[in-house]
Design a protein around this motif. Sequence first.
Motif, PDB file in Angstrom:
ATOM      1  N   ASN A  62       0.844  -1.201   0.000  1.00 14.57           N
ATOM      2  CA  ASN A  62       0.000   0.000   0.000  1.00 14.57           C
ATOM      3  C   ASN A  62       0.881   1.254   0.000  1.00 14.57           C
ATOM      4  OD1 ASN A  62      -1.744   2.094   0.527  1.00 14.57           O
ATOM      5  ND2 ASN A  62      -2.904   1.010   2.095  1.00 14.57           N
ATOM      6  N   ASN A  67       0.053   4.262   0.239  1.00 15.88           N
ATOM      7  CA  ASN A  67      -0.493   5.321   1.092  1.00 15.88           C
ATOM      8  C   ASN A  67      -0.585   4.879   2.545  1.00 15.88           C
ATOM      9  OD1 ASN A  67      -0.911   7.229  -1.009  1.00 15.88           O
ATOM     10  ND2 ASN A  67      -2.693   6.057  -1.662  1.00 15.88           N
ATOM     11  N   LYS A  68       0.389   4.079   2.959  1.00 20.12           N
ATOM     12  CA  LYS A  68       0.381   3.576   4.337  1.00 20.12           C
ATOM     13  C   LYS A  68       1.787   3.615   4.908  1.00 20.12           C
ATOM     14  CE  LYS A  68      -1.285  -0.423   6.994  1.00 20.12           C
ATOM     15  NZ  LYS A  68      -1.945  -1.753   6.871  1.00 20.12           N
ATOM     16  N   ASN A 101      -5.796  10.930   2.809  1.00 18.23           N
ATOM     17  CA  ASN A 101      -5.926   9.576   2.248  1.00 18.23           C
ATOM     18  C   ASN A 101      -4.749   8.677   2.623  1.00 18.23           C
ATOM     19  OD1 ASN A 101      -8.308  10.412   0.824  1.00 18.23           O
ATOM     20  ND2 ASN A 101      -6.964  11.355  -0.713  1.00 18.23           N
ATOM     21  N   GLU A 156      -2.847   6.187   5.565  1.00 19.09           N
ATOM     22  CA  GLU A 156      -3.117   5.324   6.715  1.00 19.09           C
ATOM     23  C   GLU A 156      -1.856   5.197   7.567  1.00 19.09           C
ATOM     24  OE1 GLU A 156      -4.551   0.720   7.620  1.00 19.09           O
ATOM     25  OE2 GLU A 156      -4.683   1.516   5.573  1.00 19.09           O
ATOM     26  N   ASN A 160       1.718  -4.178   5.356  1.00 20.06           N
ATOM     27  CA  ASN A 160       1.667  -4.061   3.892  1.00 20.06           C
ATOM     28  C   ASN A 160       1.883  -2.617   3.454  1.00 20.06           C
ATOM     29  OD1 ASN A 160      -0.744  -2.894   4.657  1.00 20.06           O
ATOM     30  ND2 ASN A 160      -1.950  -3.807   3.011  1.00 20.06           N
ATOM     31  N   GLY A 161       2.370  -1.781   4.377  1.00 19.88           N
ATOM     32  CA  GLY A 161       2.646  -0.388   4.031  1.00 19.88           C
ATOM     33  C   GLY A 161       3.956  -0.247   3.280  1.00 19.88           C
ATOM     34  N   LYS A 162       3.989   0.660   2.322  1.00 19.30           N
ATOM     35  CA  LYS A 162       5.240   0.912   1.593  1.00 19.30           C
ATOM     36  C   LYS A 162       6.305   1.473   2.533  1.00 19.30           C
ATOM     37  CE  LYS A 162       7.426   3.530  -2.094  1.00 19.30           C
ATOM     38  NZ  LYS A 162       7.309   4.493  -3.184  1.00 19.30           N
TER      39      LYS A 162
END
Length: 219
Positions: free
Chosen positions: A2, A4-5, A33, A35, A59-61
């Motif tokens: 993700n 955006n995380k 937007n 997380e 699963n965050g980048k």
Amino acid sequence: MNPNKISFIVAVNNEIDFNKCSVHINKIIKPDNFEVEIIPIRNAISLTNAYNLGMNKSNGKYKVYLHQDVFIINPNFINDIINLFNLDINIGLIGMCGATSIPDNGIWWESPRLVGKVYDSHTGNLSLLNFNNIDGEFEEVEGVDGLIMITQYDIPWREDVFKGWHFYDLSQCMEFRKKGYKVVVPNQQVCWCIHDCGIVNVTNGYEENRELFIETYKK
């Protein structure tokens, strides 16, 4: 993954410190937007073990590996690190303090050029550690202090080699550099973090891990 995380990964054995760390994370301005999650890892057998567990849970980048006694005081922390990563896709890892070259003895703070800044209490008193100034947005280094390490790519931590609480940080910097990524320290106009570590314990495997680091990377 993700994009955006952002995940804050913390090895926890002191709930009071961790709660204070979490309060500071929750005060950081969150981009639209976007997380934010905090992943505590309890009962880890080493920091490399804790950070691999945390990395695999997220699963965050973007991932921020930080000590439970690190308190982020830059309200724009997330935006600042994303902007830094966006400047250069080859930046893999960011730290607050580091050395442009790691001496052959593996002790980063004995390097001839140190950069970065952090409020730190390793002497027993909290004060500003302020190393050499950085020209531009960042300076590329060979290694950073492990108080906080921020990544935009996932590379496994070497828990096969470093089974304790030391040299996980310099090892990870070396692993990123071996893959062709840059390790950098940002130009902090105002200090971004407090590391309220107290006097550091170097009796719990420091020397053994230093020798492992030299054997693994410096030879």
